[in-house]
Motif scaffolding. Structure first.
Motif, PDB file in Angstrom:
ATOM      1  N   THR A 176       0.851  -1.206   0.000  1.00  0.00           N
ATOM      2  CA  THR A 176       0.000   0.000   0.000  1.00  0.00           C
ATOM      3  C   THR A 176       0.876   1.241   0.000  1.00  0.00           C
ATOM      4  O   THR A 176       0.630   2.205  -0.735  1.00  0.00           O
ATOM      5  N   LYS A 177       1.920   1.225   0.828  1.00  0.00           N
ATOM      6  CA  LYS A 177       2.862   2.347   0.839  1.00  0.00           C
ATOM      7  C   LYS A 177       3.594   2.464  -0.498  1.00  0.00           C
ATOM      8  O   LYS A 177       3.875   3.573  -0.967  1.00  0.00           O
ATOM      9  N   LEU A 178       3.916   1.313  -1.100  1.00  0.00           N
ATOM     10  CA  LEU A 178       4.587   1.331  -2.401  1.00  0.00           C
ATOM     11  C   LEU A 178       3.725   2.054  -3.436  1.00  0.00           C
ATOM     12  O   LEU A 178       4.230   2.898  -4.190  1.00  0.00           O
ATOM     13  N   LEU A 179       2.435   1.728  -3.488  1.00  0.00           N
ATOM     14  CA  LEU A 179       1.540   2.406  -4.429  1.00  0.00           C
ATOM     15  C   LEU A 179       1.537   3.908  -4.179  1.00  0.00           C
ATOM     16  O   LEU A 179       1.582   4.706  -5.124  1.00  0.00           O
ATOM     17  N   GLY A 180       1.493   4.287  -2.902  1.00  0.00           N
ATOM     18  CA  GLY A 180       1.512   5.715  -2.564  1.00  0.00           C
ATOM     19  C   GLY A 180       2.815   6.373  -2.975  1.00  0.00           C
ATOM     20  O   GLY A 180       2.816   7.512  -3.466  1.00  0.00           O
ATOM     21  N   GLY A 181       3.930   5.672  -2.762  1.00  0.00           N
ATOM     22  CA  GLY A 181       5.225   6.244  -3.140  1.00  0.00           C
ATOM     23  C   GLY A 181       5.361   6.423  -4.637  1.00  0.00           C
ATOM     24  O   GLY A 181       5.890   7.438  -5.116  1.00  0.00           O
ATOM     25  N   ILE A 182       4.883   5.446  -5.410  1.00  0.00           N
ATOM     26  CA  ILE A 182       4.898   5.567  -6.868  1.00  0.00           C
ATOM     27  C   ILE A 182       4.026   6.741  -7.301  1.00  0.00           C
ATOM     28  O   ILE A 182       4.404   7.529  -8.170  1.00  0.00           O
ATOM     29  N   LEU A 183       2.849   6.859  -6.685  1.00  0.00           N
ATOM     30  CA  LEU A 183       1.947   7.974  -6.994  1.00  0.00           C
ATOM     31  C   LEU A 183       2.648   9.308  -6.794  1.00  0.00           C
ATOM     32  O   LEU A 183       2.611  10.201  -7.663  1.00  0.00           O
ATOM     33  N   LEU A 184       3.324   9.478  -5.661  1.00  0.00           N
ATOM     34  CA  LEU A 184       3.988  10.746  -5.357  1.00  0.00           C
ATOM     35  C   LEU A 184       5.146  11.021  -6.321  1.00  0.00           C
ATOM     36  O   LEU A 184       5.345  12.160  -6.759  1.00  0.00           O
ATOM     37  N   ALA A 185       5.912   9.970  -6.652  1.00  0.00           N
ATOM     38  CA  ALA A 185       7.050  10.149  -7.556  1.00  0.00           C
ATOM     39  C   ALA A 185       6.581  10.562  -8.949  1.00  0.00           C
ATOM     40  O   ALA A 185       7.148  11.475  -9.574  1.00  0.00           O
ATOM     41  N   VAL A 186       5.537   9.908  -9.449  1.00  0.00           N
ATOM     42  CA  VAL A 186       5.015  10.231 -10.779  1.00  0.00           C
ATOM     43  C   VAL A 186       4.346  11.600 -10.763  1.00  0.00           C
ATOM     44  O   VAL A 186       4.500  12.388 -11.704  1.00  0.00           O
ATOM     45  N   GLN A 187       3.612  11.885  -9.704  1.00  0.00           N
ATOM     46  CA  GLN A 187       2.960  13.196  -9.592  1.00  0.00           C
ATOM     47  C   GLN A 187       3.996  14.322  -9.627  1.00  0.00           C
ATOM     48  O   GLN A 187       3.794  15.352 -10.280  1.00  0.00           O
ATOM     49  N   GLU A 188       5.089  14.121  -8.955  1.00  0.00           N
ATOM     50  CA  GLU A 188       6.168  15.120  -8.933  1.00  0.00           C
ATOM     51  C   GLU A 188       6.686  15.394 -10.346  1.00  0.00           C
ATOM     52  O   GLU A 188       6.914  16.552 -10.729  1.00  0.00           O
ATOM     53  N   LYS A 189       6.862  14.326 -11.123  1.00  0.00           N
ATOM     54  CA  LYS A 189       7.342  14.476 -12.497  1.00  0.00           C
ATOM     55  C   LYS A 189       6.294  15.167 -13.362  1.00  0.00           C
ATOM     56  O   LYS A 189       6.616  16.072 -14.155  1.00  0.00           O
ATOM     57  N   VAL A 190       5.040  14.773 -13.204  1.00  0.00           N
ATOM     58  CA  VAL A 190       3.957  15.385 -13.970  1.00  0.00           C
ATOM     59  C   VAL A 190       3.869  16.871 -13.667  1.00  0.00           C
ATOM     60  O   VAL A 190       3.750  17.713 -14.580  1.00  0.00           O
ATOM     61  N   PHE A 191       3.933  17.245 -12.404  1.00  0.00           N
ATOM     62  CA  PHE A 191       3.830  18.650 -12.020  1.00  0.00           C
ATOM     63  C   PHE A 191       4.967  19.473 -12.614  1.00  0.00           C
ATOM     64  O   PHE A 191       4.773  20.617 -13.027  1.00  0.00           O
ATOM     65  N   SER A 192       6.168  18.877 -12.683  1.00  0.00           N
ATOM     66  CA  SER A 192       7.302  19.617 -13.242  1.00  0.00           C
ATOM     67  C   SER A 192       7.091  19.866 -14.734  1.00  0.00           C
ATOM     68  O   SER A 192       7.405  20.949 -15.241  1.00  0.00           O
ATOM     69  N   TYR A 193       6.534  18.884 -15.445  1.00  0.00           N
ATOM     70  CA  TYR A 193       6.241  19.070 -16.864  1.00  0.00           C
ATOM     71  C   TYR A 193       5.162  20.140 -17.068  1.00  0.00           C
ATOM     72  O   TYR A 193       5.288  21.022 -17.935  1.00  0.00           O
ATOM     73  N   LEU A 194       4.114  20.071 -16.272  1.00  0.00           N
ATOM     74  CA  LEU A 194       3.016  21.021 -16.428  1.00  0.00           C
ATOM     75  C   LEU A 194       3.473  22.452 -16.124  1.00  0.00           C
ATOM     76  O   LEU A 194       3.072  23.405 -16.812  1.00  0.00           O
ATOM     77  N   GLU A 195       4.323  22.587 -15.137  1.00  0.00           N
ATOM     78  CA  GLU A 195       4.828  23.920 -14.792  1.00  0.00           C
ATOM     79  C   GLU A 195       5.666  24.492 -15.921  1.00  0.00           C
ATOM     80  O   GLU A 195       5.564  25.691 -16.250  1.00  0.00           O
TER      81      GLU A 195
END
Length: 520
Positions: free
Chosen positions: A312-331
């Motif tokens: 469950t934590k792994l899924l959350g960690g992957i979510l945060l890592a991918v979200q971070e990359k997505v946010f950098s692209y969008l910015e």
């Protein structure tokens, strides 16, 4: 071509409005019922080669660290969301036949399932409570009732209001596990423990949200309140538990076998609960940025929680890592700091991470391409656990082609495949199964809250055959919460161990080794 505008009367419209359903929504439902099932264009089953992520042990540590770092930060915003409206009646469907006027049965009168139940009745977590109920109501114990062949009396004390009334309780309030120290935990209490071990914040707060049936609201909340303080002391946390009910505004229409709107004997329209897709409204009302979703009946006792917590934590960690990359692209797109190489990098990211392959007609110029990329990236995000399919019923991960030619990852049920040979071959090729364990991000890069209704594919509503008072009906269910209701979310599938899937569909599932805590 059937008429897609339903012949609603003035009294129908008044009744619908009273239930919170607009005429526009009612006509939309009627149109779907008339048109029939919609089958998405499925390219292939997702696999480890394409569409499902396998995380190595060497990679796992960084994802777990990212999750723990986030949940222990002062800006963490996490909630565990548990659909818990389901009734326990289905768990005990093999035993209602014993609730007749016959008081005594012989062993030969019992089905194989019933015999197994009584042979192992002492192994169920609710045994002690049931025995106490029998002593109070019958002035005798379960063992003596069994010796007398009074199986019906035991079931009456278990399932009816004469006794424990389990047939009318939510599944979440049924005792699942008994521990050597005498502690008894229901499915709902096991979810609180899971929440404490995965979502505990820096201040010790754990947010858990249950969707519950309106007629059992008092019983559900009372149950949690009676046990919450003990668990808080045991786990060193503070639970902030919230509840919501499925709104009547999400109920749906049905048709009779002539294709007309089904009406009850008093002439009013039959409205039925719209399936778990109706809970999208409940999900939208949460204030948390990150939401973990898991079904009420899929819980493990403590001796098996290790993998559940880790993954469950792994899924959350992957979510945060991918979200971070997505946010950098969008910015960077938003600020105009782009280049041809960055565009190629983002297209590769969409393809490799989300399996989103833009169609050629979406790549018609630098500006237009960036707009398409921005639109694809600026969406809710979900990371979904997937286990090897060993014959369990339900949905699985597939690659789908959308109307414009773009591909995406979707969770599809068997009913979403047509009966033609090619479609059934694709469905049968699926090697993975959806256990319903998701980590979701509901907030955009600029802090905006996504309107989740904008990402629903209404074509993916379910049409099911049901019966009402002995009459066959065709019933409509909203696109499933993790199916068509999340159709336009960005999706990542992650392989997890089979041990994360321990559902209790029938009461006999509680005899499986993974639920027998006293013998572990």
């Amino acid at each position: 071509m059937p008429n897609m505008i339903a012949p609603f009367t003035e009294s129908d419209i008044t009744y619908l409005e009273h239930c919170g359903i607009t005429l526009e929504e009612a006509n939309r439902q009627y149109g779907i019922l008339q048109k029939g099932a919609f089958y998405p264009s499925v390219v292939k089953a997702a696999s480890l080669e394409y569409g499902i992520m396998k995380v190595s042990e060497s990679e796992m540590g960084s994802y777990l660290e990212k999750w723990d770092s986030y949940r222990e930060s002062d800006h963490a915003s996490i909630c565990k969301f548990v659909p818990a409206s389901g009734a326990a009646s289905r768990m005990f469907r093999d035993f209602f036949s014993l609730l007749d006027k016959k008081v005594s049965y012989t062993v030969d009168d019992l089905t194989a399932v019933q015999k197994q139940f009584f042979d192992h009745i002492g192994a169920f977590a609710f045994y002690k409570e049931l025995n106490e109920t029998c002593l109070r109501n019958e002035w005798t114990s379960i063992s003596r009732l069994l010796n007398s062949g009074k199986y019906s009396t035991i079931i009456q004390n278990l399932l009816t209001s004469y006794g424990l009334d389990y047939a009318h309780l939510p599944k979440g309030l049924i005792p699942f596990h008994s521990y050597p120290n005498g502690e008894i935990r229901t499915a709902a209490l096991e979810h609180l423990v899971e929440g404490a071990l995965t979502c505990k914040g820096i201040d010790g707060k754990v947010q858990v949200h249950f969707t519950i049936p309106s007629d059992k609201r008092e019983a559900f909340i009372g149950h949690i309140d009676r046990h919450k303080e003990y668990l808080e002391d045991e786990l060193g946390v503070y639970f902030e538990v919230s509840y919501s009910e499925q709104s009547s505004s999400t109920d749906t229409l049905s048709l009779d076998n002539q294709g007309n709107l089904f009406r009850k004997t008093d002439g009013t329209l039959l409205l039925r609960p719209g399936g778990h897709g109706a809970l999208l409204k409940n999900l939208m009302e949460l204030k948390s940025d990150i939401v973990l979703i898991k079904n009420i009946d899929n819980v493990s006792p403590d001796f098996l929680k290790g993998n559940t917590i880790t993954y469950t934590k792994l899924l959350g960690g992957i979510l945060l890592a991918v979200q971070e990359k997505v946010f950098s692209y969008l910015e960077r797109i938003d600020s105009g700091r782009t280049s041809r190489s960055l565009t190629e990098e983002m297209l590769s990211f969409l393809r490799e991470v989300f399996c989103i392959e833009l169609s050629p007609n979406e790549l018609v110029g630098d500006k237009e391409t960036l707009e398409r990329i921005f639109a694809k990236l600026n969406r809710p995000l979900r990371v979904c656990a997937m286990v090897h399919n060993e014959g369990e019923p339900g949905g699985g991960p597939f690659v789908v082609k959308e109307a414009g030619g773009t591909t995406s990852l979707q969770i599809l049920e068997s009913s979403q495949f047509s009966q033609d040979e090619a479609s059934q071959e694709v469905f049968s090729s699926g090697a993975y199964f959806n256990p319903v364990l998701l980590a979701c991000s509901l907030t955009g890069y600029s802090g905006n809250r996504f309107n989740l209704k904008d990402y629903v594919n209404s074509n993916l509503a379910f049409l099911t055959k049901k019966s009402y008072e002995g009459k066959e009906i065709t019933s409509l269910e909203h696109p499933g919460l993790w199916n068509g209701s999340m159709d336009r979310w960005n999706t990542i599938f992650v392989e997890v161990p089979k041990s994360l899937f321990t559902p209790v569909k029938g009461v006999m599932d509680l005899l499986r080794p993974e639920h027998q805590t006293l013998y572990s």
